[in-house]
Design a protein around this motif. Structure first.
Motif, PDB file in Angstrom:
ATOM      1  N   VAL A  34      35.714  43.811  39.244  1.00  0.00           N
ATOM      2  CA  VAL A  34      35.223  42.518  38.786  1.00  0.00           C
ATOM      3  C   VAL A  34      36.410  41.575  38.592  1.00  0.00           C
ATOM      4  N   GLY A  35      36.371  40.416  39.264  1.00  0.00           N
ATOM      5  CA  GLY A  35      37.427  39.420  39.134  1.00  0.00           C
ATOM      6  C   GLY A  35      36.944  38.216  38.358  1.00  0.00           C
ATOM      7  N   SER A  36      37.850  37.590  37.599  1.00  0.00           N
ATOM      8  CA  SER A  36      37.465  36.478  36.742  1.00  0.00           C
ATOM      9  C   SER A  36      38.529  35.399  36.763  1.00  0.00           C
ATOM     10  N   TYR A  37      38.105  34.169  36.425  1.00  0.00           N
ATOM     11  CA  TYR A  37      39.040  33.058  36.311  1.00  0.00           C
ATOM     12  C   TYR A  37      39.911  33.170  35.055  1.00  0.00           C
ATOM     13  N   GLY A  39      41.886  35.515  34.806  1.00  0.00           N
ATOM     14  CA  GLY A  39      43.051  36.229  35.321  1.00  0.00           C
ATOM     15  C   GLY A  39      42.938  37.730  35.258  1.00  0.00           C
ATOM     16  N   ASN A  40      41.773  38.251  34.840  1.00  0.00           N
ATOM     17  CA  ASN A  40      41.602  39.698  34.738  1.00  0.00           C
ATOM     18  C   ASN A  40      40.903  40.257  35.968  1.00  0.00           C
ATOM     19  N   LEU A  41      41.421  41.394  36.449  1.00  0.00           N
ATOM     20  CA  LEU A  41      40.753  42.194  37.454  1.00  0.00           C
ATOM     21  C   LEU A  41      40.386  43.506  36.776  1.00  0.00           C
ATOM     22  N   ALA A  42      39.102  43.675  36.499  1.00  0.00           N
ATOM     23  CA  ALA A  42      38.624  44.825  35.737  1.00  0.00           C
ATOM     24  C   ALA A  42      37.988  45.849  36.661  1.00  0.00           C
ATOM     25  N   LEU A  43      38.332  47.119  36.450  1.00  0.00           N
ATOM     26  CA  LEU A  43      37.731  48.224  37.197  1.00  0.00           C
ATOM     27  C   LEU A  43      36.842  49.027  36.258  1.00  0.00           C
ATOM     28  N   TYR A  44      35.589  49.246  36.685  1.00  0.00           N
ATOM     29  CA  TYR A  44      34.620  49.989  35.885  1.00  0.00           C
ATOM     30  C   TYR A  44      34.171  51.238  36.643  1.00  0.00           C
ATOM     31  N   ASP A  45      33.813  52.275  35.885  1.00  0.00           N
ATOM     32  CA  ASP A  45      33.178  53.443  36.476  1.00  0.00           C
ATOM     33  C   ASP A  45      31.768  53.050  36.906  1.00  0.00           C
ATOM     34  N   ALA A  46      31.453  53.243  38.192  1.00  0.00           N
ATOM     35  CA  ALA A  46      30.159  52.803  38.714  1.00  0.00           C
ATOM     36  C   ALA A  46      28.997  53.601  38.134  1.00  0.00           C
ATOM     37  N   GLY A  47      29.261  54.824  37.689  1.00  0.00           N
ATOM     38  CA  GLY A  47      28.195  55.652  37.154  1.00  0.00           C
ATOM     39  C   GLY A  47      27.880  55.381  35.695  1.00  0.00           C
ATOM     40  N   THR A  48      28.924  55.111  34.906  1.00  0.00           N
ATOM     41  CA  THR A  48      28.734  54.962  33.459  1.00  0.00           C
ATOM     42  C   THR A  48      28.852  53.520  32.975  1.00  0.00           C
ATOM     43  N   GLY A  49      29.495  52.650  33.783  1.00  0.00           N
ATOM     44  CA  GLY A  49      29.732  51.278  33.354  1.00  0.00           C
ATOM     45  C   GLY A  49      30.895  51.131  32.399  1.00  0.00           C
ATOM     46  N   GLN A  50      31.637  52.213  32.153  1.00  0.00           N
ATOM     47  CA  GLN A  50      32.779  52.155  31.243  1.00  0.00           C
ATOM     48  C   GLN A  50      34.000  51.533  31.932  1.00  0.00           C
ATOM     49  N   LEU A  51      34.752  50.751  31.153  1.00  0.00           N
ATOM     50  CA  LEU A  51      35.963  50.141  31.677  1.00  0.00           C
ATOM     51  C   LEU A  51      37.005  51.214  31.965  1.00  0.00           C
ATOM     52  N   VAL A  52      37.561  51.189  33.180  1.00  0.00           N
ATOM     53  CA  VAL A  52      38.590  52.151  33.583  1.00  0.00           C
ATOM     54  C   VAL A  52      39.981  51.558  33.419  1.00  0.00           C
ATOM     55  N   GLN A  53      40.159  50.306  33.865  1.00  0.00           N
ATOM     56  CA  GLN A  53      41.494  49.706  33.828  1.00  0.00           C
ATOM     57  C   GLN A  53      41.396  48.195  33.991  1.00  0.00           C
ATOM     58  N   LEU A  54      42.281  47.464  33.317  1.00  0.00           N
ATOM     59  CA  LEU A  54      42.496  46.054  33.579  1.00  0.00           C
ATOM     60  C   LEU A  54      43.816  45.926  34.334  1.00  0.00           C
ATOM     61  N   LEU A  55      43.779  45.292  35.492  1.00  0.00           N
ATOM     62  CA  LEU A  55      44.964  45.182  36.324  1.00  0.00           C
ATOM     63  C   LEU A  55      45.601  43.806  36.168  1.00  0.00           C
ATOM     64  N   ASP A  56      46.938  43.802  36.076  1.00  0.00           N
ATOM     65  CA  ASP A  56      47.680  42.551  36.087  1.00  0.00           C
ATOM     66  C   ASP A  56      47.813  42.077  37.523  1.00  0.00           C
ATOM     67  N   GLY A  57      47.668  40.784  37.730  1.00  0.00           N
ATOM     68  CA  GLY A  57      47.771  40.299  39.095  1.00  0.00           C
ATOM     69  C   GLY A  57      47.660  38.804  39.179  1.00  0.00           C
ATOM     70  N   PRO A  58      46.917  38.318  40.172  1.00  0.00           N
ATOM     71  CA  PRO A  58      46.855  36.880  40.409  1.00  0.00           C
ATOM     72  C   PRO A  58      46.110  36.149  39.304  1.00  0.00           C
ATOM     73  N   THR A  59      46.480  34.906  39.076  1.00  0.00           N
ATOM     74  CA  THR A  59      45.725  34.072  38.142  1.00  0.00           C
ATOM     75  C   THR A  59      44.465  33.564  38.838  1.00  0.00           C
ATOM     76  N   ASP A  60      43.435  33.298  38.065  1.00  0.00           N
ATOM     77  CA  ASP A  60      42.191  32.753  38.627  1.00  0.00           C
ATOM     78  C   ASP A  60      41.722  33.567  39.830  1.00  0.00           C
ATOM     79  N   VAL A  61      41.352  34.818  39.596  1.00  0.00           N
ATOM     80  CA  VAL A  61      40.909  35.711  40.673  1.00  0.00           C
ATOM     81  C   VAL A  61      39.643  35.136  41.319  1.00  0.00           C
TER      82      VAL A  61
END
Length: 377
Positions: A34-37, A39-61
């Motif tokens: 999931v990308g957001s303005y 600046g967060n790129l969030a990865l979730y477990d597709a089965g449980t919906g739990q947050l796995v990791q927030l990745l640092d990266g581009p602004t305004d994804v």
């Protein structure tokens, strides 16, 4: 999903279709990106919906997409600084940053510059692609980060507006129709959709989605359809905003661009025939069913609609609590698509209110309900 985004959620992608067991029978983790303005790129477990990791990266994804071979690499691009980042999800490390789109301020398009609006991988996974508000479509080498080719579509076609940015991109998977997986289609702010052959580095066709002759009618309908105003006129009373192609997709021997004037058109790229289905509000994303003539389309009114591409009939509509709130991104996986009834669609939407919502459609049940409703009319 659990992460509290502080700005609009712009994009969403699922890797499940790409995850296959390795030689030892183990599979990579099924993820939703999931990308957001904010600046967060969030990865979730597709089965449980739990947050796995927030990745640092581009602004305004602005976009996210997974690599088609294994689903363990994810691509994300910035509408603000014009960069494209590539991550390895098992280690959560950045593998590459692609730099080259001109401008990178996210303001204006074409020769005036701007950020990256969309990106993806080629079906064989050998190259990354990105399209931007600078009007270019670029082919990148993932290992080196070098740009292998730049399409300047307006100039090369001789038909487009050099000031117009590119808004959307889709690559033909090459799974049917004898396709080689080397065709890509990009939509533009000037109302054109360009089909290019990636290996041949040439424009194969230019489709004019925006119809000058019916522009005034489309604008009037868009402003009045369902009580929704799409702000079609620019400050000079023109209809520049209504020209923009906002979503594109491939089916077998067909391509369909969708515009902010509310029109979704299906083009036969072998014979030039055309059909269309219409819902008067802005289309933001589309997704074809892999085996049936059905198209999922997300809209600025907060709904995702499933259409029958043969006659333009509405099969079903999903709102799920965000009616009236714009859907910025939509992704879907079709489970059991080869089954007689068309299987089940799992649809994930990224919404302007910062939310992410997940829906499930039983395709056979939806078709049956639509047929029943049509008989009752």
């Amino acid at each position: 999903l659990t992460h509290p985004h502080t700005d609009s959620v712009s994009s969403v992608a699922i890797n499940s279709a790409h995850v296959l067991p390795d030689a030892k029978g183990k599979s990579a983790q099924h993820l939703v990106a999931v990308g957001s303005y904010d600046g967060n790129l969030a990865l979730y477990d597709a089965g449980t919906g739990q947050l796995v990791q927030l990745l640092d990266g581009p602004t305004d994804v602005e976009f996210v997409d997974f690599h088609p071979k294994g689903g363990t690499v994810v691509l994300a691009g910035s509408i603000s600084d014009g960069t494209v980042w590539m991550y390895h999800t098992p280690t959560m490390k950045c593998l590459q940053v692609f730099v080259g789109h001109e401008g990178g301020d996210g303001q204006g398009g074409g020769e005036g510059g701007g950020g990256v609006s969309v990106g993806t991988f080629t079906p064989d996974g050998k190259f990354a692609l990105s399209a931007g508000m600078d009007g270019t479509l670029r082919i990148w080498a993932p290992r080196t980060g070098l740009c292998r080719h730049t399409f300047r579509l307006a100039a090369e076609s001789g038909a487009g507006d050099a000031r117009a940015g590119l808004t959307c991109l889709q690559v033909d998977g090459g799974a049917d129709g004898g396709a080689d997986g080397q065709l890509a289609v990009a939509g533009s702010e000037d109302g054109l959709a360009y089909i290019v052959h990636l290996a041949g580095k040439k424009i194969a066709a230019t489709l004019r989605h925006y119809d000058e002759t019916s522009a005034s009618g489309a604008g009037a309908n868009a402003a009045g359809g369902g009580g929704m105003d799409v702000d079609g006129e620019d400050e000079n009373g023109g209809d520049e905003e209504l020209r923009s192609v906002e979503a594109v997709g491939f089916a077998s021997k067909a391509v369909n661009p969708c515009g902010v004037n509310g029109t979704l058109k299906v083009w036969d790229v072998t014979h030039g025939g055309q059909g269309q289905c219409r819902q008067v509000c802005r289309v933001t994303r589309i997704k074809w069913h892999p085996t049936l003539p059905l198209i999922l389309a997300s809209y600025t009114d907060g709904a995702t609609r499933l259409w029958d591409a043969r006659d333009g009939g509405l099969v079903t509509a999903l709102t799920g609590g965000h009616a009236g709130v714009m859907i910025n991104g939509m992704s879907a996986e079709f489970v059991g698509a080869d089954a007689p009834g068309g299987g089940t669609a799992v649809v994930v939407t990224a919404v302007d209110d910062g939310g992410v919502r997940v829906f499930e459609i039983n395709i056979a049940s939806a078709i049956e309900a639509a047929a029943h409703a049509k008989q009752q009319q």
